[in-house]
Design a protein around this motif. Structure first.
Motif, PDB file in Angstrom:
ATOM      1  N   MET A  81       0.867  -1.175   0.000  1.00  6.95           N
ATOM      2  CA  MET A  81       0.000   0.000   0.000  1.00  6.95           C
ATOM      3  C   MET A  81       0.905   1.226   0.000  1.00  6.95           C
ATOM      4  O   MET A  81       1.633   1.463   0.959  1.00  6.95           O
ATOM      5  CB  MET A  81      -0.905  -0.004   1.236  1.00  6.95           C
ATOM      6  N   ALA A  82       0.866   1.984  -1.087  1.00  5.96           N
ATOM      7  CA  ALA A  82       1.759   3.137  -1.236  1.00  5.96           C
ATOM      8  C   ALA A  82       0.971   4.439  -1.172  1.00  5.96           C
ATOM      9  O   ALA A  82       0.158   4.724  -2.049  1.00  5.96           O
ATOM     10  CB  ALA A  82       2.519   3.057  -2.559  1.00  5.96           C
ATOM     11  N   GLY A  83       1.196   5.210  -0.115  1.00  8.26           N
ATOM     12  CA  GLY A  83       0.620   6.550  -0.034  1.00  8.26           C
ATOM     13  C   GLY A  83      -0.884   6.624   0.045  1.00  8.26           C
ATOM     14  O   GLY A  83      -1.481   7.600  -0.411  1.00  8.26           O
ATOM     15  N   VAL A  84      -1.523   5.617   0.627  1.00  8.06           N
ATOM     16  CA  VAL A  84      -2.989   5.624   0.669  1.00  8.06           C
ATOM     17  C   VAL A  84      -3.570   5.638   2.085  1.00  8.06           C
ATOM     18  O   VAL A  84      -4.761   5.927   2.252  1.00  8.06           O
ATOM     19  CB  VAL A  84      -3.581   4.423  -0.098  1.00  8.06           C
ATOM     20  N   LEU A  85      -2.775   5.333   3.100  1.00  7.98           N
ATOM     21  CA  LEU A  85      -3.323   5.193   4.453  1.00  7.98           C
ATOM     22  C   LEU A  85      -4.070   6.430   4.960  1.00  7.98           C
ATOM     23  O   LEU A  85      -5.089   6.287   5.633  1.00  7.98           O
ATOM     24  CB  LEU A  85      -2.219   4.821   5.437  1.00  7.98           C
ATOM     25  N   ARG A  90      -9.624   2.679   8.734  1.00  9.11           N
ATOM     26  CA  ARG A  90      -8.944   1.479   9.216  1.00  9.11           C
ATOM     27  C   ARG A  90      -9.903   0.436   9.770  1.00  9.11           C
ATOM     28  O   ARG A  90      -9.634  -0.758   9.670  1.00  9.11           O
ATOM     29  CB  ARG A  90      -7.944   1.853  10.307  1.00  9.11           C
ATOM     30  N   THR A  91     -10.985   0.892  10.369  1.00  6.94           N
ATOM     31  CA  THR A  91     -11.920  -0.067  10.964  1.00  6.94           C
ATOM     32  C   THR A  91     -12.556  -0.956   9.891  1.00  6.94           C
ATOM     33  O   THR A  91     -12.972  -2.075  10.175  1.00  6.94           O
ATOM     34  CB  THR A  91     -13.029   0.662  11.742  1.00  6.94           C
ATOM     35  N   VAL A  92     -12.607  -0.463   8.678  1.00  5.71           N
ATOM     36  CA  VAL A  92     -13.128  -1.246   7.559  1.00  5.71           C
ATOM     37  C   VAL A  92     -11.988  -1.991   6.857  1.00  5.71           C
ATOM     38  O   VAL A  92     -12.133  -3.144   6.451  1.00  5.71           O
ATOM     39  CB  VAL A  92     -13.852  -0.322   6.552  1.00  5.71           C
ATOM     40  N   LEU A  93     -10.854  -1.318   6.723  1.00  3.96           N
ATOM     41  CA  LEU A  93      -9.728  -1.867   5.975  1.00  3.96           C
ATOM     42  C   LEU A  93      -9.114  -3.104   6.624  1.00  3.96           C
ATOM     43  O   LEU A  93      -8.896  -4.122   5.951  1.00  3.96           O
ATOM     44  CB  LEU A  93      -8.644  -0.791   5.817  1.00  3.96           C
ATOM     45  N   ILE A  94      -8.821  -3.038   7.924  1.00  2.70           N
ATOM     46  CA  ILE A  94      -8.060  -4.111   8.557  1.00  2.70           C
ATOM     47  C   ILE A  94      -8.759  -5.465   8.498  1.00  2.70           C
ATOM     48  O   ILE A  94      -8.142  -6.476   8.160  1.00  2.70           O
ATOM     49  CB  ILE A  94      -7.681  -3.714  10.001  1.00  2.70           C
ATOM     50  N   THR A 109       3.336  -1.256   3.994  1.00  2.00           N
ATOM     51  CA  THR A 109       2.765   0.065   3.744  1.00  2.00           C
ATOM     52  C   THR A 109       3.916   1.058   3.668  1.00  2.00           C
ATOM     53  O   THR A 109       4.828   1.020   4.500  1.00  2.00           O
ATOM     54  CB  THR A 109       1.783   0.488   4.854  1.00  2.00           C
ATOM     55  N   TYR A 110       3.891   1.928   2.675  1.00  2.00           N
ATOM     56  CA  TYR A 110       4.971   2.915   2.560  1.00  2.00           C
ATOM     57  C   TYR A 110       4.451   4.216   1.966  1.00  2.00           C
ATOM     58  O   TYR A 110       3.436   4.254   1.280  1.00  2.00           O
ATOM     59  CB  TYR A 110       6.145   2.364   1.744  1.00  2.00           C
ATOM     60  N   ASP A 111       5.166   5.270   2.297  1.00  2.26           N
ATOM     61  CA  ASP A 111       4.855   6.590   1.782  1.00  2.26           C
ATOM     62  C   ASP A 111       6.165   7.343   1.625  1.00  2.26           C
ATOM     63  O   ASP A 111       7.199   6.933   2.169  1.00  2.26           O
ATOM     64  CB  ASP A 111       3.917   7.339   2.736  1.00  2.26           C
ATOM     65  N   GLU A 137       3.941  10.007   7.290  1.00  2.00           N
ATOM     66  CA  GLU A 137       4.465   8.972   8.180  1.00  2.00           C
ATOM     67  C   GLU A 137       3.363   8.126   8.809  1.00  2.00           C
ATOM     68  O   GLU A 137       3.616   7.367   9.739  1.00  2.00           O
ATOM     69  CB  GLU A 137       5.330   9.608   9.268  1.00  2.00           C
ATOM     70  N   LYS A 138       2.167   8.230   8.290  1.00  2.00           N
ATOM     71  CA  LYS A 138       1.060   7.443   8.831  1.00  2.00           C
ATOM     72  C   LYS A 138       1.330   5.960   8.599  1.00  2.00           C
ATOM     73  O   LYS A 138       1.804   5.553   7.536  1.00  2.00           O
ATOM     74  CB  LYS A 138      -0.252   7.840   8.167  1.00  2.00           C
TER      75      LYS A 138
END
Length: 211
Positions: A81-85, A90-94, A109-111, A137-138
């Motif tokens: 996951m690049a630059g999307v967080l 998150r409650t739906v994503l995880i 995950t990276y940004d 940095e999320k």
């Protein structure tokens, strides 16, 4: 090119059968991931972005979102996951990530924040700083349900051409609007920025802070 550098540092010689790039946009991050997965699924919630994605024999681009990722249960061994967080619930994503993840799957995950100072003299009337409020940095490090194996902050240097620099400049919505207003070119702002760089023979080396 930066996606490839990041994946090389984070993944080394990892190779999996099934990999998934969530929030793939036009597929630049998926193309880098294709070096690590025999089959790659690129997922984005924008049909317009997916329509512009670069074709690759091992990549299948699909429409989806954090509540409905188009992949089978327990099938994906590597998720990037690049630059999307900052944009996701998150409650739906995880729960959805846990559904599609195979046993011992790796989630990366990276940004990154690119220093656009070398471009400022091309557009002296535009503020090329990143917009306020976006958190580069999320991470998912505060999620109790996902163990963090490693977290790294680093600086990377990479070379880009005029087309890639145009992508970086206009990837930010605030900058896109500002440059559209300055160019008075409406939807053709991409051509305006690219021509401003290419006609002056742009080629540059940039640095990025990577999380």
């Amino acid at each position: 090119r930066l996606h490839g550098l990041i994946l090389r540092e984070a993944l080394g010689d990892m190779r999996v059968d099934w990999a998934l790039d969530f929030g793939c946009g036009t597929g630049q991050s998926s193309l880098a991931l294709a070096d690590y997965g025999n089959t790659v699924i690129g997922v984005d919630n924008s049909a317009d972005m997916l329509a512009e994605a670069t074709h690759h024999a091992r990549i299948s681009y699909r429409l989806g979102h954090e509540g409905e990722i188009p992949a089978s249960d327990r099938s994906i061994e590597l998720i990037t996951m690049a630059g999307v967080l900052p944009y996701l619930d998150r409650t739906v994503l995880i729960p959805e990530l846990r559904r599609i993840a195979a046993t011992n799957a790796v989630l990366l995950t990276y940004d990154f924040k690119v220093d656009l100072t070398p471009l400022q003299h091309f557009f002296p009337d535009a503020d090329l700083r990143s917009s306020e409020g976006y958190d580069h940095e999320k991470s998912l490090g505060d999620s109790e349900s996902l163990p963090v194996l490693n977290r790294r902050l680093s600086t990377m240097v990479f070379d880009i051409d005029a087309a890639q620099a145009t992508h970086l400049v206009l990837a930010n919505e605030d900058r896109f609007r500002r440059l559209s207003d300055l160019a008075n070119s409406g939807a053709d702002v991409v051509s305006h920025v690219h021509n401003a760089l290419e006609t002056r023979g742009f080629a540059g080396r940039f640095s990025a802070t990577v999380n």
